[in-house]
Design an enzyme around this catalytic site. Structure first.
Site, PDB file in Angstrom:
ATOM      1  N   LYS A  11      11.415  12.105  -6.336  1.00 34.51           N
ATOM      2  CA  LYS A  11      10.361  12.668  -7.184  1.00 34.51           C
ATOM      3  C   LYS A  11       9.688  11.553  -8.008  1.00 34.51           C
ATOM      4  O   LYS A  11      10.193  10.426  -8.064  1.00 34.51           O
ATOM      5  CB  LYS A  11      10.984  13.734  -8.094  1.00 34.51           C
ATOM      6  CG  LYS A  11      11.575  14.924  -7.321  1.00 34.51           C
ATOM      7  CD  LYS A  11      12.150  15.964  -8.276  1.00 34.51           C
ATOM      8  CE  LYS A  11      12.740  17.143  -7.520  1.00 34.51           C
ATOM      9  NZ  LYS A  11      13.255  18.191  -8.455  1.00 34.51           N
ATOM     10  N   TYR A  51       7.169  24.622  -2.739  1.00 30.29           N
ATOM     11  CA  TYR A  51       7.922  25.336  -3.768  1.00 30.29           C
ATOM     12  C   TYR A  51       7.561  26.824  -3.812  1.00 30.29           C
ATOM     13  O   TYR A  51       7.674  27.449  -4.885  1.00 30.29           O
ATOM     14  CB  TYR A  51       7.682  24.687  -5.132  1.00 30.29           C
ATOM     15  CG  TYR A  51       8.476  23.410  -5.354  1.00 30.29           C
ATOM     16  CD1 TYR A  51       9.877  23.395  -5.274  1.00 30.29           C
ATOM     17  CD2 TYR A  51       7.836  22.219  -5.670  1.00 30.29           C
ATOM     18  CE1 TYR A  51      10.607  22.229  -5.487  1.00 30.29           C
ATOM     19  CE2 TYR A  51       8.565  21.048  -5.889  1.00 30.29           C
ATOM     20  CZ  TYR A  51       9.949  21.066  -5.801  1.00 30.29           C
ATOM     21  OH  TYR A  51      10.676  19.914  -6.028  1.00 30.29           O
ATOM     22  N   ARG A  87      23.006  17.599  -0.738  1.00 30.06           N
ATOM     23  CA  ARG A  87      23.060  18.387  -1.983  1.00 30.06           C
ATOM     24  C   ARG A  87      24.282  17.964  -2.822  1.00 30.06           C
ATOM     25  O   ARG A  87      24.213  17.918  -4.048  1.00 30.06           O
ATOM     26  CB  ARG A  87      23.137  19.888  -1.670  1.00 30.06           C
ATOM     27  CG  ARG A  87      21.932  20.438  -0.903  1.00 30.06           C
ATOM     28  CD  ARG A  87      20.790  20.856  -1.762  1.00 30.06           C
ATOM     29  NE  ARG A  87      21.084  21.950  -2.637  1.00 30.06           N
ATOM     30  CZ  ARG A  87      20.155  22.509  -3.410  1.00 30.06           C
ATOM     31  NH1 ARG A  87      18.899  22.051  -3.424  1.00 30.06           N
ATOM     32  NH2 ARG A  87      20.466  23.497  -4.205  1.00 30.06           N
ATOM     33  N   THR A  93      21.444  20.953 -10.230  1.00 35.41           N
ATOM     34  CA  THR A  93      20.053  20.869 -10.696  1.00 35.41           C
ATOM     35  C   THR A  93      19.930  20.254 -12.089  1.00 35.41           C
ATOM     36  O   THR A  93      19.051  19.422 -12.327  1.00 35.41           O
ATOM     37  CB  THR A  93      19.437  22.290 -10.699  1.00 35.41           C
ATOM     38  OG1 THR A  93      19.615  22.869  -9.406  1.00 35.41           O
ATOM     39  CG2 THR A  93      17.961  22.242 -11.051  1.00 35.41           C
ATOM     40  N   ARG A 104      22.026  12.615  -9.531  1.00 38.33           N
ATOM     41  CA  ARG A 104      21.545  13.199 -10.790  1.00 38.33           C
ATOM     42  C   ARG A 104      22.520  12.933 -11.936  1.00 38.33           C
ATOM     43  O   ARG A 104      22.108  12.664 -13.071  1.00 38.33           O
ATOM     44  CB  ARG A 104      21.313  14.700 -10.602  1.00 38.33           C
ATOM     45  CG  ARG A 104      20.101  15.014  -9.698  1.00 38.33           C
ATOM     46  CD  ARG A 104      20.124  16.448  -9.210  1.00 38.33           C
ATOM     47  NE  ARG A 104      18.862  16.872  -8.589  1.00 38.33           N
ATOM     48  CZ  ARG A 104      18.704  18.048  -7.979  1.00 38.33           C
ATOM     49  NH1 ARG A 104      19.722  18.902  -7.883  1.00 38.33           N
ATOM     50  NH2 ARG A 104      17.536  18.365  -7.456  1.00 38.33           N
ATOM     51  N   ASN A 118      14.845  15.563 -12.274  1.00 38.51           N
ATOM     52  CA  ASN A 118      16.168  15.240 -11.739  1.00 38.51           C
ATOM     53  C   ASN A 118      16.131  14.359 -10.480  1.00 38.51           C
ATOM     54  O   ASN A 118      17.027  14.426  -9.644  1.00 38.51           O
ATOM     55  CB  ASN A 118      16.960  16.530 -11.505  1.00 38.51           C
ATOM     56  CG  ASN A 118      16.197  17.515 -10.629  1.00 38.51           C
ATOM     57  OD1 ASN A 118      15.240  17.127  -9.962  1.00 38.51           O
ATOM     58  ND2 ASN A 118      16.629  18.758 -10.609  1.00 38.51           N
ATOM     59  N   HIS A 121      14.794  15.886  -4.555  1.00 35.12           N
ATOM     60  CA  HIS A 121      14.850  17.209  -3.937  1.00 35.12           C
ATOM     61  C   HIS A 121      15.663  17.087  -2.664  1.00 35.12           C
ATOM     62  O   HIS A 121      15.572  16.077  -1.963  1.00 35.12           O
ATOM     63  CB  HIS A 121      13.436  17.688  -3.571  1.00 35.12           C
ATOM     64  CG  HIS A 121      13.455  18.875  -2.643  1.00 35.12           C
ATOM     65  ND1 HIS A 121      13.617  20.160  -3.099  1.00 35.12           N
ATOM     66  CD2 HIS A 121      13.406  18.958  -1.288  1.00 35.12           C
ATOM     67  CE1 HIS A 121      13.637  20.981  -2.052  1.00 35.12           C
ATOM     68  NE2 HIS A 121      13.513  20.279  -0.953  1.00 35.12           N
ATOM     69  N   GLU A 132      10.461  22.712   5.383  1.00 35.31           N
ATOM     70  CA  GLU A 132      10.017  21.603   4.530  1.00 35.31           C
ATOM     71  C   GLU A 132       9.688  20.352   5.347  1.00 35.31           C
ATOM     72  O   GLU A 132       8.724  19.644   5.037  1.00 35.31           O
ATOM     73  CB  GLU A 132      11.110  21.296   3.493  1.00 35.31           C
ATOM     74  CG  GLU A 132      11.286  22.443   2.493  1.00 35.31           C
ATOM     75  CD  GLU A 132      12.519  22.318   1.617  1.00 35.31           C
ATOM     76  OE1 GLU A 132      13.275  21.316   1.763  1.00 35.31           O
ATOM     77  OE2 GLU A 132      12.737  23.206   0.772  1.00 35.31           O
TER      78      GLU A 132
HETATM   79  P1  DAT Z   1      17.168  22.211  -6.825  1.00 33.31           P
HETATM   80  O1  DAT Z   1      16.142  21.091  -6.905  1.00 33.31           O
HETATM   81  O2  DAT Z   1      18.486  21.777  -7.380  1.00 33.31           O
HETATM   82  O3  DAT Z   1      17.260  22.826  -5.451  1.00 33.31           O
HETATM   83  P2  DAT Z   1      15.656  24.576  -7.601  1.00 33.31           P
HETATM   84  O4  DAT Z   1      15.186  24.642  -6.188  1.00 33.31           O
HETATM   85  O5  DAT Z   1      16.286  25.797  -8.186  1.00 33.31           O
HETATM   86  O6  DAT Z   1      16.665  23.360  -7.816  1.00 33.31           O
HETATM   87  O7  DAT Z   1      14.411  24.204  -8.544  1.00 33.31           O
HETATM   88  C1  DAT Z   1      13.465  23.241  -8.144  1.00 33.31           C
HETATM   89  C2  DAT Z   1      13.257  22.284  -9.300  1.00 33.31           C
HETATM   90  O8  DAT Z   1      12.659  22.979 -10.411  1.00 33.31           O
HETATM   91  C3  DAT Z   1      14.540  21.682  -9.857  1.00 33.31           C
HETATM   92  O9  DAT Z   1      14.921  20.527  -9.145  1.00 33.31           O
HETATM   93  C4  DAT Z   1      14.184  21.410 -11.271  1.00 33.31           C
HETATM   94  C5  DAT Z   1      13.229  22.528 -11.627  1.00 33.31           C
HETATM   95  N1  DAT Z   1      13.907  23.661 -12.270  1.00 33.31           N
HETATM   96  C6  DAT Z   1      14.737  24.565 -11.664  1.00 33.31           C
HETATM   97  N2  DAT Z   1      15.173  25.495 -12.521  1.00 33.31           N
HETATM   98  C7  DAT Z   1      14.613  25.183 -13.720  1.00 33.31           C
HETATM   99  C8  DAT Z   1      14.662  25.772 -15.024  1.00 33.31           C
HETATM  100  N3  DAT Z   1      15.373  26.868 -15.280  1.00 33.31           N
HETATM  101  N4  DAT Z   1      13.954  25.164 -16.011  1.00 33.31           N
HETATM  102  C9  DAT Z   1      13.239  24.058 -15.786  1.00 33.31           C
HETATM  103  N5  DAT Z   1      13.120  23.472 -14.577  1.00 33.31           N
HETATM  104  C10 DAT Z   1      13.802  24.004 -13.561  1.00 33.31           C
HETATM  105 MG    MG Z   2      15.769  23.856  -4.381  1.00 39.57          MG
END
Ligand code: DAT
Ligand code: MG
Length: 141
Positions: A11, A51, A87, A93, A104, A118, A121, A132
């Site tokens: 990112k 997303y 992962r 996350t 992370r 973080n 992805h 994706e």
């Molecule tokens: P991951 O990247 O661990 O798969 P995710 O797909 O649930 O997590 O969310 C995508 C991204 O969005 C994540 O890397 C960081 C952000 N994010 C997720 N949940 C969040 C939250 N509750 N508040 C703020 N940012 C968040």
């Molecule tokens: Mg995700």
């Protein structure tokens, strides 16, 4: 699955902090193969597709803005169970809670922003990976 593939993104925070090499090195050190790498600027249309599962959530717009804040590096990595394996080495996350030893957990922290920053992805299932990879690397499909 033999030769499973996953989509990894470094990112904008990872690119800004010069962690591209560190992140790729961890994927390679774990034993996965890097099969494609592309530095790019993602636009809103591409990120909205990527997303889609998060559309409507409070962090969606901050997430898209953050992902457009600078270049990203898209990577396809390959190997048995790479989806689960990446992962695992990425960590959970929330970087404050991500285990030490993970990307992370070792390299990111809470920045007090609306969206969690973080560094990486990683696809979360075979279906997500296929979808994706086709978004970021249509030439591979
Ligand atoms: P991951 O990247 O661990 O798969 P995710 O797909 O649930 O997590 O969310 C995508 C991204 O969005 C994540 O890397 C960081 C952000 N994010 C997720 N949940 C969040 C939250 N509750 N508040 C703020 N940012 C968040
Ligand atoms: Mg995700």
């Amino acid at each position: 699955m033999i030769n499973e593939r996953t989509l990894i993104l470094v990112k904008p925070d990872g690119v800004r902090r010069s962690l591209i090499g560190e992140i790729i090195a961890r994927v390679e050190a774990k034993g996965y193969s890097i099969v494609a790498v592309k530095m790019m600027s993602a636009d809103r249309a591409l990120l909205t597709r990527h997303y889609a599962e998060h559309e409507g959530k409070p962090f969606f717009e901050p997430l898209v803005e953050f992902m457009m804040s600078g270049p990203i590096v898209a990577i396809v990595a390959q190997g048995n169970r790479v989806i689960e394996g990446f992962r695992n080495i990425a960590g959970t996350t929330d970087p404050t809670l991500a285990a030490a030893g993970t990307i992370r957990g070792d390299l990111a922290r809470d920045q007090g922003t609306k969206v969690t920053q973080n560094l990486v992805h990683g696809s979360d299932s075979p279906e997500s990976a296929a979808r994706e990879i086709s978004i970021f690397f249509p030439e591979l499909v």
